[in-house]
Design a protein around this motif. Sequence first.
Motif, PDB file in Angstrom:
ATOM      1  N   ALA A  42      42.748  37.810  39.480  1.00 36.40           N
ATOM      2  CA  ALA A  42      41.450  38.486  39.566  1.00 36.40           C
ATOM      3  C   ALA A  42      41.621  40.003  39.629  1.00 36.40           C
ATOM      4  N   VAL A  83      37.547  36.484  35.946  1.00 33.75           N
ATOM      5  CA  VAL A  83      37.564  37.220  37.213  1.00 33.75           C
ATOM      6  C   VAL A  83      36.785  36.462  38.289  1.00 33.75           C
ATOM      7  N   ASN A  86      38.543  33.095  39.297  1.00 34.70           N
ATOM      8  CA  ASN A  86      39.715  33.323  40.128  1.00 34.70           C
ATOM      9  C   ASN A  86      39.342  33.843  41.503  1.00 34.70           C
TER      10      ASN A  86
END
Length: 191
Positions: A42, A83, A86
């Motif tokens: 991320a 993103v 995660n």
Amino acid sequence: MEVENKIVFGKDEEKVGKEGNKLRSSELILRVVALVLTLAAAVVMGLDKQTKTVPLQLIPTLPPLNVPVTAKWRYLSAFVYLVVANAIACSYAALSVVLTVGNRKGNKGLGLMIIVMDLVMVALLFSCNGATGAIGLMGFEGNKRVRWDKVCNVFGKFCHQVAVALGLSLFGGLSFFLLVVMAVSNLNKRF
């Protein structure tokens, strides 16, 4: 009576206790690995940005116009999905570490909920990895049929960071998958 209490499904209680502690410590290690990998994925993707100056030819008789162009992870929904997925998996991994450590007495309901959520994280991470991989491949190779040019030849650093984040996310998903496999094999040993 004392001999009956020490035998659990044909195994000694001491052996079962040692196997349980070994299983619990490897489960905890895998949860921490999943937490670190999904956090790193991320962060790597969330910080991915590159600006390049690209020559733009408006009219063939005029010289090209140099235009700064920026590639950011927020511009493609698959990268946003990576993103967010995660970040969700990382948050769940942190929570599951706390729940696993707190579940020393072996609450079956909590254990089942953790296994189900591990499976949900596997599905979430594998789906975001597939989406990101498809878009990443499109950026790397392009698609001449629909006139999508490759962009990785221009934004090399950006594409390399996407590849690293994708790899980290994939290994994070595999960590959750191994947790599910361990839980299923543990159930198999009980029966």
